[in-house]
Design a protein around this motif. Sequence first.
Motif, PDB file in Angstrom:
ATOM      1  N   VAL A  14      -8.822  -5.027  -1.959  1.00 24.08           N
ATOM      2  CA  VAL A  14      -8.158  -3.985  -1.507  1.00 24.08           C
ATOM      3  C   VAL A  14      -8.224  -2.728  -2.035  1.00 24.08           C
ATOM      4  O   VAL A  14      -8.454  -1.606  -1.673  1.00 24.08           O
ATOM      5  CB  VAL A  14      -6.639  -4.422  -1.491  1.00 24.08           C
ATOM      6  CG1 VAL A  14      -5.828  -3.393  -1.091  1.00 24.08           C
ATOM      7  CG2 VAL A  14      -6.433  -5.707  -0.760  1.00 24.08           C
ATOM      8  N   GLU A  41      -1.312  -6.841   1.004  1.00 23.89           N
ATOM      9  CA  GLU A  41      -1.673  -5.481   0.537  1.00 23.89           C
ATOM     10  C   GLU A  41      -2.849  -5.161   1.561  1.00 23.89           C
ATOM     11  O   GLU A  41      -2.937  -3.967   2.002  1.00 23.89           O
ATOM     12  CB  GLU A  41      -2.049  -5.520  -0.782  1.00 23.89           C
ATOM     13  CG  GLU A  41      -0.866  -5.691  -1.827  1.00 23.89           C
ATOM     14  CD  GLU A  41       0.100  -4.733  -1.537  1.00 23.89           C
ATOM     15  OE1 GLU A  41      -0.069  -3.359  -1.513  1.00 23.89           O
ATOM     16  OE2 GLU A  41       1.274  -5.027  -1.413  1.00 23.89           O
ATOM     17  N   ALA A  42      -3.970  -6.023   1.981  1.00 20.45           N
ATOM     18  CA  ALA A  42      -4.716  -5.505   2.827  1.00 20.45           C
ATOM     19  C   ALA A  42      -4.197  -5.235   4.312  1.00 20.45           C
ATOM     20  O   ALA A  42      -4.758  -4.054   4.677  1.00 20.45           O
ATOM     21  CB  ALA A  42      -5.904  -6.570   2.909  1.00 20.45           C
TER      22      ALA A  42
END
Length: 90
Positions: A14, A41-42
């Motif tokens: 990420v 998070e991605a």
Amino acid sequence: MSLRISGQITGQDVDLLRALLEQETRALVLDLKELLLVDCEAVKLLALRESNGVELRNCSAYIRDWITKERVDGSAYPQGTEESEDPDAV
């Protein structure tokens, strides 16, 4: 410019992807046809980039749904895996 992403985007991936995308000044298309796995998070990064004009192509249904949910309510956790609101809960 088009960038094909395959495999997974998790953890340090990420940060690397974020840094690469921040350097790009041209219109950008991310081809996600071969993307199999993402983490929270991605999804947040993809949702943010999409809201800033990056086109996401060939996104799998589960990733698309997750991105849409993140954009609508800011919750990047899929149903049934929300983190506890109580930070002291174990």
